[in-house]
Design an enzyme around this catalytic site. Structure first.
Site, PDB file in Angstrom:
ATOM      1  N   ASP A 247     -20.814 -15.342  -0.700  1.00  0.00           N
ATOM      2  CA  ASP A 247     -21.478 -16.628  -0.510  1.00  0.00           C
ATOM      3  C   ASP A 247     -20.764 -17.535   0.483  1.00  0.00           C
ATOM      4  OD1 ASP A 247     -19.377 -16.984  -2.244  1.00  0.00           O
ATOM      5  OD2 ASP A 247     -20.490 -18.174  -3.701  1.00  0.00           O
TER       6      ASP A 247
ATOM      7  N   GLU B  68     -14.155  -4.546  -0.042  1.00  0.00           N
ATOM      8  CA  GLU B  68     -13.363  -5.161   1.023  1.00  0.00           C
ATOM      9  C   GLU B  68     -12.139  -4.331   1.395  1.00  0.00           C
ATOM     10  OE1 GLU B  68     -15.579  -8.433  -1.162  1.00  0.00           O
ATOM     11  OE2 GLU B  68     -14.325  -6.707  -1.752  1.00  0.00           O
TER      12      GLU B  68
ATOM     13  N   HIS C 215     -15.862 -21.900  -7.763  1.00  0.00           N
ATOM     14  CA  HIS C 215     -15.725 -20.474  -8.047  1.00  0.00           C
ATOM     15  C   HIS C 215     -14.910 -19.825  -6.926  1.00  0.00           C
ATOM     16  CE1 HIS C 215     -19.094 -20.674  -5.251  1.00  0.00           C
ATOM     17  NE2 HIS C 215     -18.982 -19.382  -5.038  1.00  0.00           N
ATOM     18  N   HIS C 216     -14.314 -18.705  -7.201  1.00  0.00           N
ATOM     19  CA  HIS C 216     -13.421 -17.948  -6.311  1.00  0.00           C
ATOM     20  C   HIS C 216     -12.066 -18.623  -6.110  1.00  0.00           C
ATOM     21  CE1 HIS C 216     -16.751 -15.407  -5.758  1.00  0.00           C
ATOM     22  NE2 HIS C 216     -17.141 -15.729  -4.532  1.00  0.00           N
TER      23      HIS C 216
ATOM     24  N   GLY D 223       1.710   4.236   3.685  1.00  0.00           N
ATOM     25  CA  GLY D 223       1.414   5.260   2.690  1.00  0.00           C
ATOM     26  C   GLY D 223       0.527   4.825   1.550  1.00  0.00           C
TER      27      GLY D 223
ATOM     28  N   ASP E 147      -7.751  15.771  -3.260  1.00  0.00           N
ATOM     29  CA  ASP E 147      -8.737  15.376  -4.262  1.00  0.00           C
ATOM     30  C   ASP E 147      -8.317  14.102  -4.990  1.00  0.00           C
ATOM     31  OD1 ASP E 147      -6.606  16.767  -5.373  1.00  0.00           O
ATOM     32  OD2 ASP E 147      -7.801  17.872  -6.838  1.00  0.00           O
TER      33      ASP E 147
ATOM     34  N   ASN F 227      -6.429  20.609  -5.318  1.00  0.00           N
ATOM     35  CA  ASN F 227      -5.327  21.268  -6.028  1.00  0.00           C
ATOM     36  C   ASN F 227      -5.078  20.601  -7.380  1.00  0.00           C
ATOM     37  OD1 ASN F 227      -4.186  18.889  -5.101  1.00  0.00           O
ATOM     38  ND2 ASN F 227      -3.038  19.903  -3.467  1.00  0.00           N
TER      39      ASN F 227
ATOM     40  N   GLY G  62      -5.015  17.489  -8.500  1.00  0.00           N
ATOM     41  CA  GLY G  62      -4.184  16.319  -8.771  1.00  0.00           C
ATOM     42  C   GLY G  62      -3.378  15.838  -7.593  1.00  0.00           C
TER      43      GLY G  62
ATOM     44  N   GLU H 145       3.048  13.789  -5.415  1.00  0.00           N
ATOM     45  CA  GLU H 145       3.765  13.196  -6.542  1.00  0.00           C
ATOM     46  C   GLU H 145       4.399  14.272  -7.410  1.00  0.00           C
ATOM     47  OE1 GLU H 145       4.264  10.170  -6.503  1.00  0.00           O
ATOM     48  OE2 GLU H 145       2.707   9.409  -5.186  1.00  0.00           O
TER      49      GLU H 145
END
Length: 606
Positions: free
Chosen positions: A58, A86, A151-152, A450, A480, A507, A509, A513
């Protein structure tokens, strides 16, 4: 010229531009008036912007009513690209700017809720030095002064809270509180954006969008010229570098990195290579800064993660000429560069370092052409230095299972001239580094910041920019796990009629990590999706605009990559590639091992 003097010179340049603009405006005969929105869009058009990304809200849509986004949609040469959120819009603007050099990315959000969602994308662009303009539609000037509970807002009257946050991740900010200074403020931040290669932040109150201002200053182009180098210091620097090259028996290696791309010295580097013939290597973030098909290009140097032959050539050179270095952890092989300062010359956008001596204010954009003239005398000797062209062969493996060792060199054979190749943070960005890309290719990866999921929005912006520049195909490699964060932007790709090829590395996951920590932890697993249904679910409802595939073995991958219809990329295509849960690229495994060793050292365990 020290840093403070250089900053002062930059301010002088801005004032000269402002004086020139005021002279043009003063001598105007027709006195044409245009809205602030039209002025801004004309400046963007002058910078080569043809796509603006964002989400309507808005405060960027109405002033009872205010047609802020309407100005963009109605523009004859700039397209409004509406995104799913966004964050993705900010990513797309980042990708657009990376591919469309000499232009900028633009993202439009609403006040508070919209701009905060975009800030992670803007922060990534700041970290990796990408010129992005963030336009925020904010309450009226009266409301900004009186601070009602709108608002916001945060409900506590701190209307400047979001601007303070933006100050941390942009190099220049402006709020257009009156029309008298609006054009000058727009010019100021856009100049900062293009000369400093960083994001800038512009807030436009609802009652300022349609205010009329003079148009004549648009006749004065924005300046891209960096502050000049001090001639005396520059001469000393040039002579000293030439002396060191002579002392090194002409055995020098050029190492290019990210800032060579961001600060627009590709052509200067190519001229240096042509006229001197010194060997050249690249850091990961500088991949494709120099054509990887160049006969003096030797490959990617990543410290201890490098291929041994590349590591040996770089680290044993008598002198390293480093251009645009950005020495982050992943970009330097977990800080394993083994090139002492005593054998290094570094060229940057704002300074030069020769061994341990720092020369502030001597920027590489103006230094490099003169350096080429100084060093061309070494052409004959440099031409004799061997540069083995690194090649990654497809291994002969016994089973038909797709491994990373097989996958990356095999897709390397699929690439074509002018392809835009995007690699997601993690498995993909490590796997593809050793793959030489064809001439005029563009490589995109967010190795420093990253942010997981970055590559999906980036691919949208990159594909639109590639279409503008008449480049080749846009090809994305994404895990994935990463894909699940920002998958919605597939629908925008379909709507925008871009046709990337998307390889989803399934793979099960978060591969990177797992290898950094928690190999068998549940938090590194994800829920498997029906990947080949995504394109029809997210926009191609009748299945005519896309194709989807699953490849489970080497034979299936070979068949698809050899398919001429697939290679044409005239539709958006998604390829699910089934990989072993624990398999990982060589570079990522080495980085993980180094990281584990460093962690143990920090804890006193080794």
């Amino acid at each position: 010229m020290d840093t403070s003097t250089r900053d002062l010179q930059a301010e002088v340049n801005k004032l000269q531009h402002e004086l020139q603009a005021l002279k043009v405006q003063h001598h105007s005969d027709d006195g044409e008036q245009i809205t602030i929105s039209e002025y801004l869009l004309t400046r963007l058009e002058q910078l080569g912007v043809t796509s603006v990304f964002g989400v309507p809200g808005d405060f960027n849509m109405r002033e009872c009513p205010l047609p802020r986004v309407d100005y963009i949609e109605d523009h004859p040469r700039i397209d409004w690209i509406g995104n799913c959120n966004e964050l993705n819009a900010a990513y797309a603007a980042d990708g657009y700017a990376r591919v469309k050099e000499h232009s900028i990315g633009v993202v439009v959000t609403t006040f508070g809720v919209g701009e905060l969602s975009a800030m992670n994308g803007i922060a990534g662009a700041f970290s990796e030095m990408v010129p992005v303009l963030h336009i925020v539609g904010v309450p009226s000037t009266v409301q900004l002064k009186n601070k009602p509970m709108l608002h916001h807002t945060l409900g506590d009257g701190r209307f400047d809270a979001y601007t303070k946050a933006a100050e941390q991740i942009t190099v220049s900010q402006a709020t257009l509180m009156n029309k008298t200074h609006a054009a000058a403020e727009i010019d100021r931040i856009l100049t900062d954006c293009i000369t400093r290669a960083r994001p800038v932040y512009l807030t436009i109150p609802t009652d300022m969008v349609a205010e009329k201002i003079p148009a004549k200053r648009l006749q004065v182009p924005l300046s891209r010229t960096p502050p000049p180098n001090d001639p005396d210091v520059e001469k000393y620097v040039l002579d000293r570098i030439a002396e060191l090259v002579e002392e090194a028996s002409k055995d020098i290696v050029i190492l290019v990195d990210a800032c060579a791309i961001r600060h627009d010295v590709r052509q200067e580097i190519n001229d240096l290579l042509t006229k001197t013939r010194f060997p050249v290597y690249s850091a990961p973030m500088g991949k494709t800064a120099v054509s990887e098909a160049h006969d003096r290009y030797g490959g990617i140097y990543i410290g201890s993660i490098s291929d041994p032959s590349i590591k040996d050539k770089v680290e044993n050179a008598n002198l390293i000429l480093s251009i645009g270095a950005l020495k982050s952890d992943f970009n330097t092989g977990m800080f394993t560069y083994s090139v002492p300062t005593s054998r290094t010359i570094e060229l940057h956008s704002t300074h030069t370092q020769i061994r341990h001596a720092l020369f502030p204010g001597i920027g590489m954009k103006q230094l490099l052409p003169k350096l080429t003239s100084h060093l061309r005398q070494f052409h004959e000797g440099a031409s004799q230095l061997p540069v083995p062209h690194y090649k990654l062969d497809v291994p002969k493996e016994q089973d038909d299972k797709i491994s990373h060792a097989f996958f990356w060199p095999r897709v390397g054979q699929f690439f074509q001239k002018k392809d835009v190749v995007v690699a997601e943070t993690g498995t993909s960005s490590f796997g593809i580094l050793d793959v030489p890309l064809p001439e005029q290719s563009v490589f995109l990866a967010q190795i420093l910041y990253g942010s997981i999921g970055w590559s999906i929005g980036i691919t949208l912006g990159a594909a639109l920019a590639a279409r503008d520049k008449q480049l080749g195909r846009t090809i994305l490699f994404v895990g994935d796990g990463s894909f699940q964060l920002t998958v919605q932007e597939l629908s925008t790709m379909i709507h925008s009629k871009v046709t990337p090829i998307i390889f989803v590395l399934n793979n099960k996951g978060y591969n990177i990590e797992r290898h950094l920590h928690g190999m068998d932890r549940k938090y590194n697993d994800i829920v498997n999706w029906k990947w080949t249904s995504l394109l029809t679910t997210l926009g191609d409802t009748d299945g005519t605009l896309s194709n989807s595939y699953t490849v489970r073995d080497k034979a299936g991958l070979d068949k698809l990559l050899n398919d001429a219809e697939f290679a044409k990329a005239d539709k958006i295509q998604l390829v699910e590639v089934i990989l072993d849960k624990y398999d990982t690229p060589r570079g990522l495994q080495v980085a993980a091992d180094i990281g584990e060793k460093l962690a143990k050292q920090a804890l006193g365990q080794v």
